[in-house]
Design a protein around this motif. Structure first.
Motif, PDB file in Angstrom:
ATOM      1  N   ILE A 129       0.817  -1.221   0.000  1.00 19.72           N
ATOM      2  CA  ILE A 129       0.000   0.000   0.000  1.00 19.72           C
ATOM      3  C   ILE A 129       0.847   1.265   0.000  1.00 19.72           C
ATOM      4  N   ARG A 130       2.154   1.132   0.236  1.00 28.93           N
ATOM      5  CA  ARG A 130       3.024   2.304   0.078  1.00 28.93           C
ATOM      6  C   ARG A 130       3.931   2.168  -1.148  1.00 28.93           C
ATOM      7  N   GLY A 131       3.581   1.175  -2.033  1.00 28.88           N
ATOM      8  CA  GLY A 131       4.276   1.056  -3.310  1.00 28.88           C
ATOM      9  C   GLY A 131       5.686   0.542  -3.235  1.00 28.88           C
ATOM     10  N   PRO A 150      -2.547   3.402  -2.034  1.00 30.48           N
ATOM     11  CA  PRO A 150      -2.960   4.485  -1.138  1.00 30.48           C
ATOM     12  C   PRO A 150      -1.831   5.374  -0.629  1.00 30.48           C
ATOM     13  N   TYR A 151      -0.803   4.774  -0.040  1.00 26.01           N
ATOM     14  CA  TYR A 151       0.221   5.593   0.604  1.00 26.01           C
ATOM     15  C   TYR A 151       1.442   5.821  -0.291  1.00 26.01           C
ATOM     16  N   SER A 152       1.255   5.676  -1.607  1.00 23.53           N
ATOM     17  CA  SER A 152       2.382   5.912  -2.512  1.00 23.53           C
ATOM     18  C   SER A 152       2.086   6.965  -3.564  1.00 23.53           C
ATOM     19  N   ASP A 153       0.821   7.147  -3.913  1.00 22.39           N
ATOM     20  CA  ASP A 153       0.457   8.071  -4.984  1.00 22.39           C
ATOM     21  C   ASP A 153       0.303   9.485  -4.425  1.00 22.39           C
ATOM     22  N   PRO A 158      -2.660  13.367   0.298  1.00 20.98           N
ATOM     23  CA  PRO A 158      -3.344  14.389   1.114  1.00 20.98           C
ATOM     24  C   PRO A 158      -4.596  13.858   1.799  1.00 20.98           C
ATOM     25  N   TYR A 159      -5.232  12.847   1.205  1.00 16.19           N
ATOM     26  CA  TYR A 159      -6.464  12.303   1.778  1.00 16.19           C
ATOM     27  C   TYR A 159      -6.180  11.170   2.768  1.00 16.19           C
ATOM     28  N   LEU A 160      -4.891  10.866   2.961  1.00 18.23           N
ATOM     29  CA  LEU A 160      -4.502   9.834   3.922  1.00 18.23           C
ATOM     30  C   LEU A 160      -3.761  10.423   5.111  1.00 18.23           C
TER      31      LEU A 160
END
Length: 545
Positions: A129-131, A150-153, A158-160
């Protein structure tokens, strides 16, 4: 407001001595109450997420120079991810070998001693999830694409900044907190992790202050709230902008109760101090991340259909929802947006016959309000028709008349209570009369639903697909229908005309049956009806694609 809604119990009346003739029940996700017939059609008013987002869009178009009263309400987006085969292999279960989130995030122990059973694989999931998962990184280099995890793009980060992670149980929450705090997980140390689970977190709203304290104003902090149920209903945390669904949820009611925690508005009024009408929206969009695609899309399709009970075509109902709730799915190689038809195909092929049969046991299929019952009572043929429904005669000869008379008596007593007041005996009489007529109406409802459950058996036995079920019943196979259901074509047609059966809901139930039947056969390599271009529902026909 409706006179037919329940009275407070005597104990409640003593605690809260309020005299009133009607009650208003509010619910953000009322599916269970509707499906079980707790409220009948004349008692229901809907204002849904779709209505809200449409009002937001229309107001902006019609009043471009005015502040939009719906402007701060964020649009929700659902992103689903297919997990790598090596993770699927350790936690797949069910009829269609779906990724079992509860099994994947299974944990044992309590508090600081809690650990995941598949800790190494959960660590791989954190890397994904962080790529940073190596096999996926190689795939990205080969394909030239980088999927938005989620946690890489950078578009999602900003939404995380403040997110809610919804896990299976208390042990999983503590195990996740421990894993995120491990020395090698340096990336996650930037986030303050709040465990809102278990007795140590407090009861009910007692779990909320630590979350708000950790978030503060929301600009200088980063937080992850871990929960297995606390704070997922009736709570507003404006800074939450995303939720990670990390547990199996069977009902769309529970799923979207949790999901809508992140759809609350976050904005600043008069940000520059010179215009009281100005508003800076800090959260225009919010996200739901799900790692069991089939289950997630099934929940979405059921929710979309539930939002539009009077829409005969389920695909239209789902299309209406996804026009305001876009769905993107990562299939292991590409992230693509899925339309309503694709959502229904995935949802239906991943459902079970047991779940499908529940659509034919829903109270929404039949109408038992007083107006409908009066139409039956005033029509001798209709009275004869319902009398031929299995088990009807056990209700008594004058069941419909009794329900209407007792309903009218209750209304008269309520009117008198409002104008003159009631004696203690009259109040007791009112309560008893109301309980009795509601009980009898429930019995009528159950008999009509029992008849409706015979219709799937009829569909199994008939081979017509492009014809509407109404045509099959009335023109093509009337004898078969009579043999299966016990009613003649003329009986059934009359009851439909009197709106005893809800044709919109029947359309949706037939549609689900057709999609599931075809998907199940395709799964085994069989094309049951080659060249089929349309599905016949109850009284309408829709394109197959």
């Amino acid at each position: 407001m409706n006179d037919d809604l329940s009275l407070l119990s005597e104990r409640d009346a003593l605690f809260l001595p309020i005299t009133t003739r009607a009650y208003l029940y509010l619910s953000g996700t009322p599916f269970r109450a509707l499906a079980t017939g707790e409220f009948i059609e004349e008692q229901i008013y809907n204002w849904t997420y779709t209505d809200e987002q449409r009002a937001k869009e229309n107001y902006a178009d019609e009043h471009p120079d005015q502040p939009n009263p719906y402007g701060a309400l964020p649009q929700m987006r659902l992103l689903t991810y297919q997990m790598p085969d090596e993770l699927l292999a350790i936690a797949s279960a069910g009829e269609f070998d779906e990724f079992d989130l509860n099994a994947f995030f299974e944990a044992k122990g309590a508090g600081p001693a809690a650990r995941f059973r598949h800790a190494d694989d959960v660590q791989k999931w954190l890397d994904i999830i962080r790529g940073q998962y190596a096999p996926r990184a190689v795939e990205s280099l080969v394909t030239g694409t980088r999927p938005p995890f989620p946690y890489s793009d950078v578009r999602l980060l900003p939404y995380l900044q403040h997110s809610l992670w919804f896990l299976p149980n208390v042990a999983a929450c503590h195990a996740m907190a421990h894993l995120l705090a491990e020395r090698h997980n340096n990336f996650w140390h930037a986030y303050q992790v709040v465990v809102a689970a278990g007795a140590s977190a407090g009861i009910g709203l007692e779990a909320l202050p630590p979350v708000r304290k950790a978030i503060g104003g929301g600009f200088e902090t980063k937080t992850i709230t871990l929960s297995c149920g606390k704070l997922t209903t009736g709570v507003t945390v404006p800074q939450w902008s995303s939720i990670l669904m990390l547990r199996n949820l069977k009902s769309p009611e529970t799923y979207f109760q949790a999901a809508f925690r992140v759809q609350s508005p976050w904005s600043i009024r008069n940000p520059n101090g010179d215009d009281p009408n100005a508003e800076e929206v800090l959260k225009p969009t919010c996200f739901v991340f799900d790692f069991a695609p089939t289950r997630a899309l099934r929940q979405l399709s059921e929710y979309g259909i539930g939002l539009s009970p009077n829409e005969p075509n389920p695909e239209t109902a789902v299309r209406d929802l996804v026009s305001f709730l876009p769905v993107l799915a990562y299939d292991g190689a590409n992230m693509t947006q899925i339309d309503a038809g694709g959502i229904l195909d995935i949802a239906m092929s991943g459902t079970s016959a047991t779940l499908l049969s529940r659509k034919w046991e829903s109270a929404l299929l039949v109408n038992v309000d007083n107006d409908t019952l009066r139409r039956i009572m005033e029509n001798a043929d209709a009275m004869a028709a319902v009398g031929r429904i299995e088990g009807w005669r056990t209700l008594g000869d004058n069941i419909i008349e009794t329900i209407i008379n007792k309903s009218d008596k209750v209304k008269e007593l309520k009117k008198k209570a409002k104008n003159e007041g009631l004696t203690k005996d009259q109040k007791r009489e009112l309560t008893e009369e109301e309980k009795e007529f509601k009980s009898k109406r429930k019995q009528v409802q159950e008999k009509l639903i029992k008849f409706a459950t015979r219709i799937p058996a009829f569909m199994y036995l008939t081979d017509f697909r492009e014809n509407t079920l109404q045509d099959v019943i009335t023109r093509l196979e009337p004898d078969l229908f009579h043999a299966v259901t016990g009613l003649t074509v003329r009986d059934f047609h009359l009851l439909v005309q009197l709106r005893v059966f809800n044709t919109e809901q029947m359309n949706q139930a037939v549609f689900a049956f057709r999609r599931y039947e075809d998907a199940s056969l395709r799964y085994t390599g069989i094309d049951s009806h080659a060249g089929l271009t349309h599905y016949g529902l109850y009284d309408t026909v829709v394109a197959r694609e």
